[in-house]
Enzyme design. Structure first.
Site, PDB file in Angstrom:
ATOM      1  CB  CYS A  90      24.678  18.398 -42.167  1.00 20.75           C
ATOM      2  SG  CYS A  90      24.365  18.262 -43.934  1.00 20.75           S
ATOM      3  CG  ASN A 146      20.668  16.357 -47.401  1.00 20.68           C
ATOM      4  OD1 ASN A 146      19.692  16.012 -48.071  1.00 20.68           O
ATOM      5  ND2 ASN A 146      21.545  15.481 -46.998  1.00 20.68           N
ATOM      6  CB  CYS A 176      29.014  19.484 -47.214  1.00 17.82           C
ATOM      7  SG  CYS A 176      29.032  20.904 -48.342  1.00 17.82           S
ATOM      8  NE  ARG A 177      28.289  19.896 -41.905  1.00 18.76           N
ATOM      9  CZ  ARG A 177      27.801  20.701 -40.981  1.00 18.76           C
ATOM     10  NH1 ARG A 177      28.323  20.679 -39.768  1.00 18.76           N
ATOM     11  NH2 ARG A 177      26.808  21.525 -41.250  1.00 18.76           N
ATOM     12  CB  SER A 178      23.874  14.746 -43.737  1.00 22.97           C
ATOM     13  OG  SER A 178      23.237  15.585 -44.662  1.00 22.97           O
ATOM     14  CG  ASP A 190      29.299  24.231 -42.691  1.00 23.01           C
ATOM     15  OD1 ASP A 190      29.617  23.736 -43.785  1.00 23.01           O
ATOM     16  OD2 ASP A 190      28.384  25.064 -42.556  1.00 23.01           O
TER      17      ASP A 190
HETATM   18  P1  4NP Z   1      26.364  20.924 -44.996  1.00 20.56           P
HETATM   19  O1  4NP Z   1      27.177  22.226 -45.478  1.00 20.56           O
HETATM   20  O2  4NP Z   1      25.496  21.367 -43.844  1.00 20.56           O
HETATM   21  O3  4NP Z   1      27.450  19.997 -44.539  1.00 20.56           O
HETATM   22  O4  4NP Z   1      25.601  20.422 -46.180  1.00 20.56           O
HETATM   23  C1  4NP Z   1      26.514  23.407 -45.804  1.00 20.56           C
HETATM   24  C2  4NP Z   1      25.949  23.565 -47.056  1.00 20.56           C
HETATM   25  C3  4NP Z   1      25.317  24.736 -47.394  1.00 20.56           C
HETATM   26  C4  4NP Z   1      25.250  25.762 -46.464  1.00 20.56           C
HETATM   27  C5  4NP Z   1      25.803  25.610 -45.214  1.00 20.56           C
HETATM   28  C6  4NP Z   1      26.435  24.425 -44.882  1.00 20.56           C
HETATM   29  N1  4NP Z   1      24.618  26.981 -46.808  1.00 20.56           N
HETATM   30  O5  4NP Z   1      24.629  27.911 -45.998  1.00 20.56           O
HETATM   31  O6  4NP Z   1      24.043  27.085 -47.922  1.00 20.56           O
END
Ligand code: 4NP
Length: 158
Positions: free
Chosen positions: A7, A10, A12-14, A124
């Site tokens: 993702c 790294n 939240c989703r992955s 996201d």
């Molecule tokens: P993820 O979510 O891609 O599912 O881990 C996010 C976590 C952090 C950010 C964006 C999406 N960020 O912009 O810091």
């Protein structure tokens, strides 16, 4: 067989997909046949545990994210993993731009692998509320079962 969930951050989703798929694979007796990892496109959160909202939502459904730490993707991942599973279309697009030509077909969307018409992206949840993390879990639980079927079709029978 090695699979990598990817993702953006790294956190939240992955990590959620990693924990859910680990459990689904173990319950199917495939724990030792499939190596599972996750990473992000950006290094901003490197070394940090998953977002507490992701950890809490997952824990309520019996998944443990506590030992995971964020890491960015590295060149070697495109050789090491048989499947690089992008959690949304932007991630898939970025991975395809980064992938060496010989590994291009290892990059696939996590959702919609075998089901045209099904949901294709895990949105996201980072800037939203807790309901976004529940949506992630719903989509990831469905996608993990579909992924297990896909992976098992490429593994030797039990
Ligand atoms: P993820 O979510 O891609 O599912 O881990 C996010 C976590 C952090 C950010 C964006 C999406 N960020 O912009 O810091």
């Amino acid at each position: 067989m090695r699979v990598l969930f990817v993702c953006l951050g790294n956190i939240c989703r992955s990590p959620t997909a990693e924990a859910v798929f680990r459990k689904v694979a173990a319950e199917a007796g495939r724990g030792s046949d499939i190596e599972i990892d996750s990473c992000g496109l950006i290094s901003y959160h490197e070394g940090r545990p998953p977002d507490p909202r992701a950890t809490m939502a997952a824990e309520q459904r019996g998944y443990d994210l506590s030992t995971q730490r964020a890491r960015p993707i590295v060149d070697d991942d495109f050789e090491r993993f048989d499947l690089l599973l992008g959690m949304d279309d932007d991630v898939v697009r970025s991975l395809r731009e980064m992938a060496p030509a010989a590994s291009a077909d290892r990059v696939v969307p996590f959702l919609g692998l075998d089901e045209p018409g099904a949901a294709r992206e895990v949105p996201d949840p980072f800037y939203g509320g807790m309901s976004g993390f529940e949506d992630v879990l719903d989509l990831v639980e469905d996608g993990a079962r579909a992924l297990l079927d896909h992976v098992e079709s490429r593994l030797d029978p039990h």
